[in-house]
Design a protein around this motif. Structure first.
Motif, short mmCIF file in Angstrom:
data_model
loop_
_atom_site.label_atom_id
_atom_site.label_comp_id
_atom_site.label_asym_id
_atom_site.label_seq_id
_atom_site.Cartn_x
_atom_site.Cartn_y
_atom_site.Cartn_z
N TYR A 65 0.83 -1.20 0.00
CA TYR A 65 0.00 0.00 0.00
C TYR A 65 0.86 1.25 0.00
CZ TYR A 65 -3.54 -3.34 1.48
OH TYR A 65 -4.37 -4.42 1.53
N ASP A 67 1.73 4.80 1.48
CA ASP A 67 1.70 5.27 2.87
C ASP A 67 0.42 6.05 3.16
OD1 ASP A 67 5.28 5.92 3.18
OD2 ASP A 67 4.10 4.08 3.43
N LYS A 70 -2.39 3.40 3.85
CA LYS A 70 -2.10 2.26 4.72
C LYS A 70 -2.94 2.34 5.99
CE LYS A 70 2.13 1.13 4.14
NZ LYS A 70 3.61 1.08 4.21
#
Length: 130
Positions: A65, A67, A70
């Protein structure tokens, strides 16, 4: 050739949730195809969101993912249906963009640059109001 069709976009309030779907058809090979989601906001470059695939023969199934998503977004796939999903929770106005599904033939290295994609869907609009 592989055809990708996204669905599930729409308008949602901040804090809400959406689930995007991407149905693949044509010459698909679920075990050797990395599926990813990218997004593009007006005036910005297309950016990576999430991806899922196998990291090699007899190796683990992997996902990754950006950041910025996430902990809020989850990517998953149903190989029997040749469909990949992106569950988006706790949406923010900055998540507003056209979301694109992409397929890359090969193993998943953990990285997925837009230039690596072999096939793209037409995109689905996600708008998050504040």
């Amino acid at each position: 050739q592989v055809q990708l069709v996204e669905s599930g976009g729409g308008l949602v309030q901040a804090g809400g949730s959406l689930r995007l779907s991407c149905a693949a058809s044509g010459r698909t090979n679920s075990n050797y195809m990395v599926m990813g989601w990218f997004r593009q906001a007006p005036g910005k470059e297309r950016e990576y969101v999430a991806a899922i695939g196998w990291s090699g023969r007899n190796k683990p199934y992997a996902d990754s993912y950006a950041d910025s998503v996430k902990g809020r977004f989850t990517i998953s796939r149903d190989n029997a249906k040749n469909t990949v999903y992106l569950r988006m929770n706790s949406l923010k106005p900055e998540d507003t963009a056209v979301y694109y599904c992409a397929a890359k033939i090969g193993w998943f290295s953990g990285n997925y640059d837009p230039g690596e994609a072999d096939y793209w869907g037409q995109g689905t609009q996600v708008t998050v109001s504040s």
